[in-house]
Design a protein around this motif. Structure first.
Motif, PDB file in Angstrom:
ATOM      1  N   PRO A 230      44.033  44.621  48.217  1.00 23.75           N
ATOM      2  CA  PRO A 230      42.842  45.354  48.693  1.00 23.75           C
ATOM      3  C   PRO A 230      42.329  44.775  50.014  1.00 23.75           C
ATOM      4  O   PRO A 230      42.436  43.562  50.255  1.00 23.75           O
ATOM      5  CB  PRO A 230      41.822  45.143  47.565  1.00 23.75           C
ATOM      6  N   VAL A 231      41.770  45.626  50.836  1.00 27.43           N
ATOM      7  CA  VAL A 231      41.284  45.198  52.157  1.00 27.43           C
ATOM      8  C   VAL A 231      40.260  44.067  52.060  1.00 27.43           C
ATOM      9  O   VAL A 231      40.310  43.126  52.863  1.00 27.43           O
ATOM     10  CB  VAL A 231      40.707  46.408  52.930  1.00 27.43           C
ATOM     11  N   PRO A 232      39.312  44.080  51.122  1.00 31.06           N
ATOM     12  CA  PRO A 232      38.385  42.937  51.034  1.00 31.06           C
ATOM     13  C   PRO A 232      39.089  41.608  50.777  1.00 31.06           C
ATOM     14  O   PRO A 232      38.661  40.565  51.273  1.00 31.06           O
ATOM     15  CB  PRO A 232      37.472  43.319  49.861  1.00 31.06           C
ATOM     16  N   VAL A 233      40.193  41.640  50.022  1.00 25.29           N
ATOM     17  CA  VAL A 233      40.954  40.411  49.770  1.00 25.29           C
ATOM     18  C   VAL A 233      41.722  40.007  51.040  1.00 25.29           C
ATOM     19  O   VAL A 233      41.842  38.821  51.351  1.00 25.29           O
ATOM     20  CB  VAL A 233      41.917  40.593  48.577  1.00 25.29           C
TER      21      VAL A 233
ATOM     22  N   VAL B 212      49.052  34.742  36.423  1.00 25.35           N
ATOM     23  CA  VAL B 212      48.953  35.967  35.623  1.00 25.35           C
ATOM     24  C   VAL B 212      47.813  35.848  34.620  1.00 25.35           C
ATOM     25  O   VAL B 212      47.020  36.785  34.421  1.00 25.35           O
ATOM     26  CB  VAL B 212      50.286  36.255  34.909  1.00 25.35           C
ATOM     27  N   LYS B 213      47.688  34.695  33.996  1.00 30.06           N
ATOM     28  CA  LYS B 213      46.673  34.492  32.966  1.00 30.06           C
ATOM     29  C   LYS B 213      45.255  34.592  33.528  1.00 30.06           C
ATOM     30  O   LYS B 213      44.382  35.231  32.914  1.00 30.06           O
ATOM     31  CB  LYS B 213      46.875  33.134  32.302  1.00 30.06           C
ATOM     32  N   TYR B 214      45.016  33.977  34.678  1.00 26.10           N
ATOM     33  CA  TYR B 214      43.644  33.873  35.185  1.00 26.10           C
ATOM     34  C   TYR B 214      43.287  34.896  36.265  1.00 26.10           C
ATOM     35  O   TYR B 214      42.109  35.101  36.550  1.00 26.10           O
ATOM     36  CB  TYR B 214      43.389  32.460  35.715  1.00 26.10           C
ATOM     37  N   TYR B 215      44.277  35.529  36.886  1.00 31.64           N
ATOM     38  CA  TYR B 215      43.964  36.438  37.997  1.00 31.64           C
ATOM     39  C   TYR B 215      44.310  37.897  37.724  1.00 31.64           C
ATOM     40  O   TYR B 215      43.850  38.779  38.462  1.00 31.64           O
ATOM     41  CB  TYR B 215      44.672  35.962  39.281  1.00 31.64           C
ATOM     42  N   ARG B 216      45.084  38.168  36.680  1.00 24.93           N
ATOM     43  CA  ARG B 216      45.429  39.561  36.391  1.00 24.93           C
ATOM     44  C   ARG B 216      44.187  40.368  36.038  1.00 24.93           C
ATOM     45  O   ARG B 216      44.072  41.542  36.394  1.00 24.93           O
ATOM     46  CB  ARG B 216      46.468  39.636  35.279  1.00 24.93           C
ATOM     47  N   LYS B 217      43.256  39.756  35.370  1.00 20.94           N
ATOM     48  CA  LYS B 217      42.038  40.472  34.975  1.00 20.94           C
ATOM     49  C   LYS B 217      41.182  40.867  36.177  1.00 20.94           C
ATOM     50  O   LYS B 217      40.305  41.720  36.077  1.00 20.94           O
ATOM     51  CB  LYS B 217      41.216  39.618  34.021  1.00 20.94           C
ATOM     52  N   LEU B 218      41.435  40.228  37.355  1.00 24.99           N
ATOM     53  CA  LEU B 218      40.681  40.560  38.565  1.00 24.99           C
ATOM     54  C   LEU B 218      41.352  41.651  39.395  1.00 24.99           C
ATOM     55  O   LEU B 218      40.782  42.130  40.364  1.00 24.99           O
ATOM     56  CB  LEU B 218      40.513  39.306  39.440  1.00 24.99           C
ATOM     57  N   SER B 219      42.566  42.014  39.005  1.00 26.11           N
ATOM     58  CA  SER B 219      43.341  42.968  39.785  1.00 26.11           C
ATOM     59  C   SER B 219      42.679  44.342  39.790  1.00 26.11           C
ATOM     60  O   SER B 219      42.067  44.763  38.806  1.00 26.11           O
ATOM     61  CB  SER B 219      44.763  43.083  39.225  1.00 26.11           C
ATOM     62  N   HIS B 220      42.831  45.035  40.922  1.00 26.54           N
ATOM     63  CA  HIS B 220      42.239  46.373  41.039  1.00 26.54           C
ATOM     64  C   HIS B 220      43.122  47.444  40.405  1.00 26.54           C
ATOM     65  O   HIS B 220      42.755  48.611  40.376  1.00 26.54           O
ATOM     66  CB  HIS B 220      41.981  46.710  42.511  1.00 26.54           C
TER      67      HIS B 220
END
Length: 364
Positions: A324-327, A220-228
């Protein structure tokens, strides 16, 4: 004289009635036998079944469905046909695996540890365990074969895999493959995307605030900011499907230690070190489990193949529709060999879930 005639007439009448009743009983039994034979084997003409062709043919699928629904009320011819068709299917899967083994370097599909196989030499069966691919269910099956007590099963209810390795200690390393080759050997694989959704539900949702709390907070700390999507839409302590997928992809990219629950399946068992008897798929577990007990001659009272431990309760659409499709494309690239070696398609999977994608992006 009259009395004798009457007695004779009575005897004839009783005999006639007895013969009539007996004939009716025999006739009823005959029709019941015919009816039962029809139920047991709808394919009385075995030419109706393509016993040289693929399991994908409609006739063979129909036979398989009827066989499974009728078992154990089936005849010997149907059993032998079932075993034959499944053996052909396993042969095709074995051929596909061996084709990749012949093209690979020496490190692919040969790694063995003392917890790679569960080997029951007494029953002449073995099992290579891949986490999140019916491993709890089959650990329970082998625990029963190892005569585990109720107390043991309860004590290890959250670590059944550890129990079976205690019940069946591995032989010396150089004796493992020879021991496996003397058994009816089983390996089970699963669609990589279905397995991923299952990992998410069990580890990152059900255990998010207990056993897996630290890793969930890290994601949550490091990947939430990357969420679409906006972070306000998600539980602050439970990572989203997109976040977990990104994190798992990163564990391969950074070469950090990969958790066994999402380790690539072709790296989880030594596919290039032995030819398994049964190349099972979790999507066909009923067929493959029945083949296992028929091939190994293990009686039903020792192994209840209808038992399922920790059945998947995840909603696969809810998971992948949030990624997302790219992921998804990155995920497929990471697990590409699992798709190719075991005959799975990301496109077919997404189509079945009615999730749209760009065919130029998702190519498998």
């Amino acid at each position: 004289m009259v009395g004798r005639r009457r007695l004779w007439s009575v005897c004839i009448l009783v005999t006639t009635i007895f013969i009539f009743i007996a004939s009716q009983v025999l006739l009823l039994s005959y029709y019941k036998m015919r009816e039962a034979a029809t139920i047991r084997n709808p394919y009385t003409d075995m030419n109706e079944v393509d016993n040289t062709g693929p399991m994908t043919s409609n006739t063979n699928k129909n036979f398989m469905q009827h066989f499974l629904s009728s078992y154990p009320d089936v005849d010997e011819d149907s059993i032998q046909l079932f075993l034959h068709l499944k053996s052909l299917q396993y042969g095709e899967r074995r051929k596909l695996v061996n084709n990749y083994c012949s093209q690979s370097n020496n490190s692919f599909g040969v790694t063995i540890t003392n917890q790679t196989f569960v080997i029951d030499s007494a029953d002449k069966v073995s099992y290579c365990m891949i986490p999140k691919v019916a491993s709890s269910t089959w650990s329970t099956h082998f625990a029963h074969l190892g005569n585990a007590t109720d107390l043991q099963l309860h004590g290890y209810r959250n670590a059944l895999q550890s129990l079976v390795f205690r019940l069946f200690p591995a032989p010396p390393m150089d004796e493992i493959i020879p021991a496996v080759d003397k058994t009816t050997s089983l390996v089970i694989v699963r669609h990589p995307m279905s397995r991923m959704a299952s990992v998410y539900q069990q580890k990152f949702v059900d255990l998010a605030k207990t056993a897996w709390v630290r890793i969930c907070k890290y994601i949550v700390k490091y990947y939430r900011k990357l969420s679409h999507k906006s972070s306000k839409l998600f539980d602050p302590e439970v990572p989203s499907p997109e976040e977990v997928t990104r994190y798992i992809i990163s564990t391969f990219a950074t070469r950090r230690s990969v958790n066994v629950h999402w380790k690539k399946q072709h790296d989880s068992c030594p596919f290039c070190a032995t030819n398994f008897t049964i190349y099972a798929k979790s999507e066909e577990m009923s067929e493959d489990s029945l083949f296992f007990i028929l091939k190994s001659n293990i009686t039903a009272n020792r192994l209840n193949i209808t038992t399922r431990i920790n059945p998947s309760k995840n909603n696969e659409y809810n998971f992948w529709s949030e990624v997302p499709v790219p992921v998804i494309r990155q995920f497929v690239q990471v697990y590409l060999l699992d798709f190719l070696i075991f005959g799975y398609s990301a496109r077919d999977y997404l189509d079945n879930l009615n999730i749209s994608y760009d065919a130029d992006i998702i190519t498998v």
